[in-house]
Design an enzyme around this catalytic site. Structure first.
Site, PDB file in Angstrom:
ATOM      1  N   GLU A   1      -8.856 -10.580  -8.210  1.00  0.00           N
ATOM      2  CA  GLU A   1      -7.968  -9.420  -8.027  1.00  0.00           C
ATOM      3  C   GLU A   1      -6.837  -9.426  -9.063  1.00  0.00           C
ATOM      4  O   GLU A   1      -6.473  -8.379  -9.592  1.00  0.00           O
ATOM      5  CB  GLU A   1      -7.427  -9.403  -6.593  1.00  0.00           C
ATOM      6  CG  GLU A   1      -8.518  -9.076  -5.579  1.00  0.00           C
ATOM      7  CD  GLU A   1      -8.129  -9.276  -4.123  1.00  0.00           C
ATOM      8  OE1 GLU A   1      -8.985  -9.029  -3.254  1.00  0.00           O
ATOM      9  OE2 GLU A   1      -6.977  -9.684  -3.834  1.00  0.00           O
TER      10      GLU A   1
ATOM     11  N   HIS B   1      -1.688  -5.497   1.390  1.00  0.00           N
ATOM     12  CA  HIS B   1      -2.921  -6.253   1.115  1.00  0.00           C
ATOM     13  C   HIS B   1      -2.566  -7.641   0.602  1.00  0.00           C
ATOM     14  O   HIS B   1      -1.605  -7.794  -0.150  1.00  0.00           O
ATOM     15  CB  HIS B   1      -3.739  -5.529   0.029  1.00  0.00           C
ATOM     16  CG  HIS B   1      -4.815  -6.397  -0.572  1.00  0.00           C
ATOM     17  ND1 HIS B   1      -6.065  -6.520   0.003  1.00  0.00           N
ATOM     18  CD2 HIS B   1      -4.818  -7.222  -1.661  1.00  0.00           C
ATOM     19  CE1 HIS B   1      -6.792  -7.377  -0.726  1.00  0.00           C
ATOM     20  NE2 HIS B   1      -6.068  -7.810  -1.739  1.00  0.00           N
TER      21      HIS B   1
ATOM     22  N   ASN C   1      -1.908  -0.172   7.351  1.00  0.00           N
ATOM     23  CA  ASN C   1      -1.355  -1.499   7.655  1.00  0.00           C
ATOM     24  C   ASN C   1      -0.506  -2.085   6.524  1.00  0.00           C
ATOM     25  O   ASN C   1      -0.321  -3.296   6.440  1.00  0.00           O
ATOM     26  CB  ASN C   1      -2.455  -2.459   8.129  1.00  0.00           C
ATOM     27  CG  ASN C   1      -3.508  -2.716   7.069  1.00  0.00           C
ATOM     28  OD1 ASN C   1      -3.446  -2.148   5.976  1.00  0.00           O
ATOM     29  ND2 ASN C   1      -4.468  -3.575   7.375  1.00  0.00           N
TER      30      ASN C   1
ATOM     31  N   TYR D   1     -12.018  -2.758  -3.669  1.00  0.00           N
ATOM     32  CA  TYR D   1     -12.584  -2.938  -2.326  1.00  0.00           C
ATOM     33  C   TYR D   1     -14.117  -2.975  -2.342  1.00  0.00           C
ATOM     34  O   TYR D   1     -14.744  -2.680  -1.325  1.00  0.00           O
ATOM     35  CB  TYR D   1     -12.076  -1.842  -1.392  1.00  0.00           C
ATOM     36  CG  TYR D   1     -10.668  -2.095  -0.862  1.00  0.00           C
ATOM     37  CD1 TYR D   1     -10.373  -3.256  -0.140  1.00  0.00           C
ATOM     38  CD2 TYR D   1      -9.647  -1.177  -1.059  1.00  0.00           C
ATOM     39  CE1 TYR D   1      -9.103  -3.494   0.363  1.00  0.00           C
ATOM     40  CE2 TYR D   1      -8.362  -1.410  -0.564  1.00  0.00           C
ATOM     41  CZ  TYR D   1      -8.100  -2.572   0.153  1.00  0.00           C
ATOM     42  OH  TYR D   1      -6.838  -2.805   0.647  1.00  0.00           O
TER      43      TYR D   1
ATOM     44  N   LYS E   1       0.829  -1.198   0.000  1.00  0.00           N
ATOM     45  CA  LYS E   1       0.000   0.000   0.000  1.00  0.00           C
ATOM     46  C   LYS E   1       0.875   1.264   0.000  1.00  0.00           C
ATOM     47  O   LYS E   1       2.094   1.175   0.218  1.00  0.00           O
ATOM     48  CB  LYS E   1      -0.940  -0.059   1.210  1.00  0.00           C
ATOM     49  CG  LYS E   1      -1.957  -1.220   1.136  1.00  0.00           C
ATOM     50  CD  LYS E   1      -2.794  -1.325   2.407  1.00  0.00           C
ATOM     51  CE  LYS E   1      -3.872  -2.399   2.291  1.00  0.00           C
ATOM     52  NZ  LYS E   1      -4.643  -2.539   3.555  1.00  0.00           N
TER      53      LYS E   1
END
Ligand code: IDP
Ligand code: MG
Length: 148
Positions: A126, A115, A112, A49, A9
């Protein structure tokens, strides 16, 4: 063989964690089958998402993912979806074990770092979304030293 979609990310890219994260997957024995540095727009992030669109944190999550470049990857290997999630650690870094990526490098759930697909099926979806181009086809020459 099984594949998963892994994305570093924007915070992971900004903090210089790209090499460290790729190294963990490489050293485990998984094979890198796709890699690109890409900044995605809002509609693309919302698509990625889509399952979380009803969550109260959805807008913040989309803002986070579009805030800078991300590193999108395909990793391949036996049980790579489940094992990849173990390497990544629990969603909330407060609960991620030390030794996991989030346990070692993150504090807040909304920052965080990484992913990973949560099932083989979402991995397939994905990968199709992030890598519409035809995949690079290569086989690691160390395969028999990793698999019996
Ligand atoms: P995962 O990334 O471990 O699969 P998901 O439940 O799929 O976790 O959530 C996707 C992402 O949304 C998380 O990685 C995290 O960045 C963010 N997120 C999840 N829950 C919260 C929350 O309660 N507050 C803020 N962000 C959240
Ligand atoms: Mg998820």
């Amino acid at each position: 063989m099984e594949q998963t979609f892994i994305m570093i990310k924007p915070d992971g890219v900004q903090r210089g964690l790209v090499g460290e994260i790729i190294g963990r997957f490489e050293k485990k024995g998984f094979y890198l089958k796709g890699l690109k540095l890409i900044t995605v727009d809002r509609s693309f992030a919302e698509k990625h998402y889509a399952d979380l669109s009803a969550k109260p944190f959805f807008n913040g999550l989309v803002e986070y993912i579009i805030s800078g470049p991300v590193v999108a990857m395909i990793w391949e290997g036996k049980n790579v979806v489940t094992t990849g999630r173990k390497i990544i650690g629990a969603t909330n870094p407060a609960e991620s074990a030390p030794g996991t990526i989030r346990g070692d490098f993150a504090i807040d759930i909304g920052r965080n770092v990484i992913h990973g697909s949560d099932s083989v099926e979402s991995g397939r979806k994905e990968i199709a979304l992030w890598f519409p181009e035809s995949p690079v086809n290569w086989q690691s020459s160390v395969h028999p030293w990793i698999y019996e």
